[in-house]
Scaffold this active site. Structure first.
Site, PDB file in Angstrom:
ATOM      1  N   ARG A   1     -83.260 -28.395  53.581  1.00  0.00           N
ATOM      2  CA  ARG A   1     -83.950 -27.413  52.613  1.00  0.00           C
ATOM      3  C   ARG A   1     -85.663 -27.517  52.530  1.00  0.00           C
ATOM      4  NH1 ARG A   1     -82.945 -24.682  47.465  1.00  0.00           N
ATOM      5  NH2 ARG A   1     -80.756 -24.721  47.691  1.00  0.00           N
TER       6      ARG A   1
ATOM      7  N   GLU B   1     -85.735 -25.647  39.027  1.00  0.00           N
ATOM      8  CA  GLU B   1     -86.498 -26.333  40.176  1.00  0.00           C
ATOM      9  C   GLU B   1     -87.823 -25.340  40.571  1.00  0.00           C
ATOM     10  OE1 GLU B   1     -83.524 -28.749  43.049  1.00  0.00           O
ATOM     11  OE2 GLU B   1     -83.152 -26.625  42.607  1.00  0.00           O
TER      12      GLU B   1
END
Length: 776
Positions: A324, A727
């Site tokens: 990621r 997030e």
């Protein structure tokens, strides 16, 4: 009953409206029950971990005789006592034993567990073990690990698009650099804890503070050598998680369950904060090497980046975390030619793990550093360089992993924040002020964020729910997500209330338990509301469809004539209370319970080729921060922050604003004051709040303006067209790091990029100032 009942316009607690957290009053009055508040049964035992005092060694023997003789001790658990498999690796790589048998891999590694009548007795006895081992050399960071030829903990990933060699050959400008990005401790208010109660046969119930009950269930079953149906994991709420309770709870749940079944008595394990911090993983540190080519306008032509991470002694979740980081190394910017490579390095430190953003923040920091470098090189405003490189326009919408960006709203978002924050005028004023001020320097930065939403492990993008409507009209809600203070339960209950058009107070939110919803995914990746909200809606719609069919048949009307009004139902010309319809349906033997399910559509990922559509959609945001720096000490403060964040059509605006504010401050802390430090012997020295500095209330921006982009609506069919919020705003804290950089650069008239490493502690800021002064 025609027209006999007057309806309200709306229900209490409807979606898209402000509603306080369902446990808010309990939180502030101390009545919210956490795992440690569960009444201990008579005979409850307590466990404590015995940990390594060396960093890397061959394990010869562990003498536990004095431990067993200590007052109050019933026994000790080691690898030999595991009836199932001695492994708690969350990814099935079998590289993380519950207790080691051959090697010690990091300082503070759990070697055994003491079981005693009291926690104090277990804690004291754990210090009496005598460990014989042959000490080996160690590597604590990715640079040292590469030099020592340490292996990767998982296969690296490469993302590539275009012709990197041609991109560099054709560009007029090129620069290289290295960025060190520190890790971060989760510092949840409630530490790790598990409380296990043995049952008959193979059964065991585990109450614990975990973001992933199904994984804890499977791990306990794995260690005990029993099927998963013998293990029940319960979570009512957590006092914070931030990713630190996704896989790290496995250790504590397994120790408690193993001890409970071994002694057939309830067992609780709750480490001290020091042991919690030394024995559990953290955000990954990264060393990022970048090579970027660009034209005279600052438009990027080619990027080559290598992302080496401190992963620790086992793989844990380092594979998807480092993946990621690459996914977000573009942030909001189009790279025509690009090659990004991960290096997930094994190190002799605790295995690093999930943390809010899951590698994404480290990738975004790298993107922003390259933008900053280009701006200083060309003598331009970094915001102009950012705008020049945004996704958008013909042939400029393909990411390095070959997903097309189709929902870009950054131009409008950035323009609105630039105007509302008065960025241009303030920046000009800061430059003028810095020229006159000898010791106090200021800086300002406005940065964007583009963050992909979905688990990159496609199979995790599913969720279940269980909904009961009782004959009195009250509703029981259960789903697979976990509540850790973020308001997930409140939002999901709002969705159910909206579906039935009943007041929020009618919904009973119940603990997350593997007994009711099986095979759940972690509450992580900002997907809690997306997945569980849709699963709950599916369950509610099933029951609602049965009620509609029943009412249509009983009243002799078409189904389209059955309409749910606030707390009532209109059936043809009649209006009856929701309770009354439910009672009649029950008497007619209509099923009033349903299991809901949802899986995210249209996502796929081919890791081997580095291509696919790993994300269902993107969430966007922007932050403008201003700082002031004392150049004599390196101390600084955040004067003002303005945020405009995209949450689609918010399910609950006040909760979403709270998430944005908290994420920003936590992100700011990661990049400024939260420093993890190991000494040469491999001991983590920042292992308590006394040595590890998280932001205080006094560290928040003096002026803090947070707004949601109320005009944004998710183009994808998410729950009520909302977007994830957990997030994405974390990365808005990068605006503080960028503002600090401008303030530091002013001491040398902005001639070069200061290249601040993170965290930019006052010490690092002061050293950068002195270096630039010396070079001027």
């Amino acid at each position: 009953m025609k027209d006999q009942i007057t309806t309200r316009d709306t229900i209490r607690g409807a979606v898209h409206t402000d509603l306080r957290h369902d446990s808010a009053i309990k939180h502030v009055t101390g009545r919210a029950e956490y795992c440690d508040d569960i009444a201990e049964s008579v005979g409850t035992l307590h466990a404590y971990l015995g940990c390594s005092t060396v960093t890397h060694a061959t394990l010869r023997s562990i003498d536990l005789s004095e431990v067993r003789k200590a007052p109050g001790v019933l026994g000790v658990l080691t690898a030999e006592d595991v009836p199932g498999v001695n492994d708690i690796s969350p990814t099935g790589r079998h590289d993380e034993p519950l207790f080691p048998t051959e090697k010690i891999e990091f300082h503070g590694q759990p070697l055994f567990a003491v079981i005693a009548e009291t926690r104090d007795a277990a804690r004291r006895a754990a210090e009496l073990a005598r460990v014989e081992c042959d000490v080996l050399s160690h590597a604590l960071d990715p640079v040292a690990a590469i030099a020592a030829d340490y292996p990767h903990v998982t296969d690296p990933l490469k993302l590539e698009r275009g012709d990197i060699a041609a991109g560099f050959a054709e560009a007029k400008n090129r620069l290289q650099g290295r960025l060190n990005v520190g890790g971060q401790d989760h510092m949840y208010l409630e530490g790790q804890i598990a409380f296990a109660l043995p049952g008959e046969d193979d059964d065991v119930i585990v109450h614990c503070s975990t973001q992933h009950p199904s994984e804890a269930q499977h791990m306990v079953a794995h260690v005990l050598g029993v099927p998963s149906n013998a293990v029940t994991v319960n979570v009512r709420r957590m006092g914070g998680g931030f990713g630190g309770k996704e896989s790290q709870m496995n250790l504590f749940a397994c120790v408690a369950a193993l001890a409970a079944k071994t002694w057939n008595r309830p067992v609780k394990i709750r480490p001290d904060r020091d042991q919690d911090m030394t024995a559990t993983g953290k955000r990954h540190d990264f060393v990022i090497d970048y090579d970027v080519a660009f034209d005279d306008e600052g438009r990027i032509q080619a990027v080559d980046g290598t992302f080496a991470a401190r992963c620790g002694w086992s793989s844990d979740l380092s594979g998807p975390v480092t993946d990621r980081a690459l996914f977000h190394a573009d942030n909001a910017y189009f790279y025509p030619h690009v090659k990004l490579t991960s290096r997930p390095m094994k190190t002799n430190t605790v295995s690093n793990t999930a943390f809010r953003g899951f590698g994404g923040p480290q990738g975004v920091v790298a993107a922003e550093r390259m933008i900053e470098e280009i701006a200083y090189k060309l003598g331009k405003d970094p915001l102009d360089i950012r705008k020049a490189n945004f996704y958008g326009g013909e042939g400029r919408n393909l990411t390095p992993y070959h997903q097309e960006v189709t929902d870009n709203i950054l131009d409008r978002l950035i323009t609105e924040l630039e105007d509302s924050a008065n960025y241009r005028a303030r920046r000009a004023g800061i430059i003028e002020s810095n020229a006159k001020s000898r010791f106090l320097k200021r800086g300002i930065a406005l940065i964007p964020v583009k963050f992909g939403i979905s688990f990159t492990a496609t199979h995790y993008n599913q969720a279940g729910s269980l909904i009961h409507v009782y004959s009195d009209g009250s509703i029981h809600l259960n789903h697979g997500g976990t509540e850790m203070g973020q308001g997930l339960n409140t939002k999901v209950a709002q969705v159910v209330a909206d579906a039935f058009q009943v007041d929020f107070d009618r919904i009973k939110i119940t603990k997350t338990t593997t007994e009711k919803v099986p095979n759940t995914s972690a509450t992580a990746a900002s997907s809690g509301s997306d997945l569980n909200g849709m699963a709950a809606l599916d369950g509610a719609e099933q029951i609602k469809a049965r009620l509609v069919a029943f009412a249509a048949e009983a009243w002799g009307v078409a189904p389209a004539e059955v309409v749910f009004l606030p707390n009532q139902v209109k059936i043809g010309d009649d209006i009856i209370a929701f309770d009354e319809l439910v009672k009649k349906a029950y008497m007619a033997r209509i099923q009033l319970s349903a299991a809901g399910f949802y899986k995210t559509p249209d996502i796929h990922w081919d890791r081997a080729n580095g291509t696919g559509r790993p994300f269902f959609y993107y969430a966007y945001g922007a932050a403008c921060s201003e700082v002031s720096v004392d150049t004599l000490t390196g101390e600084y403060r955040v004067e003002r922050t303005d945020i405009l964040h995209d949450v689609g059509r918010s399910l609950n605006p006040i909760l979403d604003k709270g998430q944005v504010e908290g994420a920003f401050v936590q992100g700011m802390g990661w990049l400024t004051t939260e420093e993890l430090w190991w000494d040469d012997a491999g001991r983590l020295r920042t292992h308590a709040p006394s040595t590890y500095k998280i932001p205080l209330a006094s560290d928040r921006p003096r002026i803090f303006n947070v707004d949601l982009a109320e005009w944004s609506v998710n183009k994808e069919r998410t729950i009520k067209r909302s977007k994830a919020v957990g997030e994405p705003p974390f990365m808005l804290g990068i605006s503080v790091l960028e503002a600090l950089s401008m303030a530091v650069a002013s001491v040398a008239d902005y001639a070069e990029c200061p290249r601040l490493d993170a965290p930019a502690t006052p010490e690092r800021v002061l050293m950068a100032i002195e270096r630039l002064k010396g070079a001027a």
